[in-house]
Design a protein around this motif. Sequence first.
Motif, short mmCIF file in Angstrom:
data_model
loop_
_atom_site.label_atom_id
_atom_site.label_comp_id
_atom_site.label_asym_id
_atom_site.label_seq_id
_atom_site.Cartn_x
_atom_site.Cartn_y
_atom_site.Cartn_z
N LYS A 100 -29.99 -31.49 22.84
CA LYS A 100 -29.47 -30.58 21.83
C LYS A 100 -29.08 -31.72 20.27
O LYS A 100 -29.17 -31.28 19.38
N ASP B 20 -30.24 -29.87 17.26
CA ASP B 20 -29.15 -29.26 16.47
C ASP B 20 -29.06 -29.40 15.22
O ASP B 20 -28.83 -28.69 14.19
N THR C 51 -23.26 -31.80 16.57
CA THR C 51 -23.77 -30.96 17.58
C THR C 51 -22.66 -30.29 18.20
O THR C 51 -22.51 -29.02 18.28
#
Length: 339
Positions: A311, A315, A271
């Motif tokens: 995230k 991601d 990430t």
Amino acid sequence: MARREDGRDWAYRVDPYGFERPEDFDYASYEAFFSRYLVVLTRRAIKWSKLLKGNNSIQKSLKVKRYIRKGIPNEHRALVWMIVSGAQTNMEQNPGYYHRLLEGEKNAKLLEAIKTDMNRTFPDNVKFRKTADPCLQHALYNVLVAYGHHNKAVGYCQGMNFIAGYLILITKNEEESFWLLDALIGRILPDYYSPAMLGLKTDQEVLGELVKMKVPAVAELMERHGVMWTLVVSRWFICLFIDILPVETVLRIWDCLFYEGSKIIFRVALTLIKQNQAFILEATNFPDICDKFKQITKGTFVTECHSFMQKIFTDPGSLSMATINKLRETCREKVLSQG
């Protein structure tokens, strides 16, 4: 409360965990973030209290996994880490074991190595200073000495002091910190701290392979400039992001690490790299790349721990333990062949 000349009172200069905030700390953006995060924390605390209902057991389930990904409130953190990591069971099955380790015969070389690192552990944390009462250095020393005699194959290795220090800050309990350290080093992080550090070297190579698959432009840049992954990410793995990412963010990562295992480290690393791909690709030489990797662990993206944790699960895309284990096999062979 007495104010310093700079208008910041002392309590404000030190975070809730005892770490002094750096001179260039951005109070304004942190306050803006924390006022929003406080609402989340309050909501999560109510949900966790209902889930635990005053009892000390949690069954692994999709609901618990979801709750953990959204963050464990600090008042429940030690208990939940102990249960989901298996540390609680091990402690209950071995009553008195920790204290017997401390009372037993000691290895002088091991004690010396641990003593040497005491003052180097969190010099920016007021709770670890010799002037603190209680001074957490004593607890840290005991946990590391006990662990070194429990796991003789590992003994003591730099990096373990920071991990044990964080565990003590959260559990406020030596014996629990010892068993959580055992869960991390003995089970969750495969062979990171043994003298040859084979697991650590392997996982850095695994990250390199994952970057090739998921962020190929960055992998190509690294290869073109001859930058080995170990140069830019070894501390991410050894210290589990301590002193690299903000404290609150590290604790949120550890919540998931204790429940879901080592693949969380890869999710965080991917990430950071993916989110900052354009910035990293601006690098034009070797030192530039190394500098960019230092920069990507700072700023609002990593401070805002709640959105950051969301995230890490979106991601990098799908990342199964089966994929990681397959890559570990091939990367381990490669590391061994390099001697």
